[in-house]
Design a protein around this motif. Structure first.
Motif, short mmCIF file in Angstrom:
data_model
loop_
_atom_site.label_atom_id
_atom_site.label_comp_id
_atom_site.label_asym_id
_atom_site.label_seq_id
_atom_site.Cartn_x
_atom_site.Cartn_y
_atom_site.Cartn_z
N GLN A 1 1.71 -5.00 32.23
CA GLN A 1 1.36 -5.23 30.82
C GLN A 1 1.34 -6.71 30.50
OE1 GLN A 1 2.89 -6.11 27.73
NE2 GLN A 1 4.98 -6.34 28.40
N LYS A 2 2.17 -7.50 31.16
CA LYS A 2 2.15 -8.96 30.97
C LYS A 2 0.82 -9.55 31.43
CE LYS A 2 4.77 -13.12 32.10
NZ LYS A 2 5.93 -13.67 32.81
N SER A 3 0.22 -8.92 32.43
CA SER A 3 -1.09 -9.36 32.95
C SER A 3 -2.26 -8.78 32.16
CB SER A 3 -1.22 -8.95 34.42
OG SER A 3 -0.23 -9.59 35.19
N GLY A 4 -1.95 -8.00 31.12
CA GLY A 4 -3.01 -7.46 30.27
C GLY A 4 -3.48 -6.07 30.62
N ILE B 1 0.35 12.95 16.25
CA ILE B 1 1.66 12.58 16.79
C ILE B 1 1.63 11.10 17.11
CG2 ILE B 1 3.37 12.95 18.60
CD1 ILE B 1 1.98 15.65 19.17
N LYS B 2 2.60 10.35 16.59
CA LYS B 2 2.77 8.93 16.89
C LYS B 2 4.21 8.72 17.31
CE LYS B 2 -0.82 7.40 13.80
NZ LYS B 2 -1.39 6.24 13.19
N THR B 3 4.41 7.83 18.27
CA THR B 3 5.77 7.55 18.72
C THR B 3 5.99 6.04 18.83
OG1 THR B 3 5.39 7.45 21.11
CG2 THR B 3 5.68 9.63 20.15
N LYS B 4 7.26 5.65 18.80
CA LYS B 4 7.68 4.29 19.10
C LYS B 4 8.85 4.40 20.05
CE LYS B 4 6.20 2.22 14.81
NZ LYS B 4 6.53 1.45 13.63
N GLY B 5 8.85 3.55 21.08
CA GLY B 5 9.91 3.64 22.07
C GLY B 5 10.20 2.30 22.73
N ARG B 6 11.09 2.38 23.73
CA ARG B 6 11.51 1.17 24.45
C ARG B 6 11.59 1.47 25.94
NH1 ARG B 6 12.74 -2.76 21.71
NH2 ARG B 6 13.80 -3.90 23.34
N PHE C 1 1.86 -2.24 23.71
CA PHE C 1 3.13 -2.95 23.77
C PHE C 1 3.17 -4.02 22.68
CE2 PHE C 1 3.15 -0.98 27.86
CZ PHE C 1 4.48 -0.73 28.11
N ASP C 2 4.36 -4.35 22.22
CA ASP C 2 4.58 -5.37 21.19
C ASP C 2 4.63 -6.74 21.87
OD1 ASP C 2 5.76 -7.18 19.36
OD2 ASP C 2 6.84 -5.55 18.36
N ALA C 3 3.75 -7.65 21.47
CA ALA C 3 3.70 -8.98 22.09
C ALA C 3 5.00 -9.75 21.90
CB ALA C 3 2.53 -9.78 21.51
N ASP D 1 8.05 -8.33 21.63
CA ASP D 1 9.15 -7.61 22.28
C ASP D 1 8.54 -6.76 23.40
OD1 ASP D 1 11.29 -6.07 23.10
OD2 ASP D 1 11.77 -5.29 21.11
N PRO D 2 8.45 -7.31 24.62
CA PRO D 2 7.73 -6.63 25.69
C PRO D 2 8.31 -5.28 26.12
CG PRO D 2 8.86 -8.56 26.53
CD PRO D 2 9.00 -8.59 25.04
N ASP D 3 9.51 -4.96 25.68
CA ASP D 3 10.07 -3.65 26.00
C ASP D 3 9.75 -2.59 24.94
OD1 ASP D 3 11.09 -4.54 28.39
OD2 ASP D 3 13.10 -4.89 27.60
N ALA D 4 9.18 -3.00 23.82
CA ALA D 4 8.84 -2.06 22.74
C ALA D 4 7.39 -1.60 22.89
CB ALA D 4 9.04 -2.73 21.38
N PHE D 5 7.16 -0.32 22.66
CA PHE D 5 5.80 0.20 22.71
C PHE D 5 5.59 1.22 21.61
CE2 PHE D 5 8.33 2.78 25.63
CZ PHE D 5 8.02 4.08 25.23
N ALA D 6 4.33 1.44 21.29
CA ALA D 6 3.93 2.45 20.32
C ALA D 6 2.80 3.27 20.92
CB ALA D 6 3.48 1.79 19.02
#
Length: 140
Positions: free
Chosen positions: A100-103, A80-85, A17-19, A21-26
């Motif tokens: 994810q906020k708790s690590g 394969i790599k992805t980026k999403g929300r 997850f992106d620190a 933008d917590p809704d963004a992930f790769a």
């Protein structure tokens, strides 16, 4: 989750997850290598050369509940790599955000459905090149 003619299995992948933008992930979804798959008597390799992403790729929690979508799916010769929300507001999305906020470190998987009859067997001792790597049979 990956579905083949002989059943289903999952490829575990790295999800981050992106620190900022917590809704963004790769996700590094697949590295093009051999997989050990239940129901198969030899390793499996997904040939990336003919793989295409669906027009809309959903992000699901536990392979069931939609929690978001992929904004980019990069299928290259080596992986394969992805980026999403996380774009759907529901209880599962809130669970993911809190964890994810708790690590908590999430695993992920991808779905691949081969064309009918496209699962090929690599005979014992045969060597083929798939995804830029040599694969020695037996394998699928």
């Amino acid at each position: 989750m990956i579905s083949f003619m002989h059943g289903s299995f999952s490829i575990t992948a790295a999800l981050a997850f992106d620190a900022n933008d917590p809704d963004a992930f790769a996700m590094d979804a697949y590295d093009g290598g051999l997989l050990r798959v239940g129901g198969y008597d030899a390793p499996v390799v997904v040939d990336l050369a003919g793989l295409r992403a669906a027009p809309q790729v959903k992000a699901c929690y536990e392979h069931k509940q939609v929690v978001g979508h992929q904004e980019a799916v990069d299928i290259s010769a080596t992986g394969i790599k992805t980026k999403g929300r996380l774009s759907v507001d529901n209880e599962d999305t809130r669970t993911i955000r809190a964890a994810q906020k708790s690590g908590f470190k999430w695993d992920a998987s991808v779905l691949v459905v081969p064309d009918q009859g496209k699962v090929e067997s690599i005979a014992r001792g045969d060597v083929v090149r798939v995804n830029g790597r040599q694969v020695t049979g037996p394998a699928y």
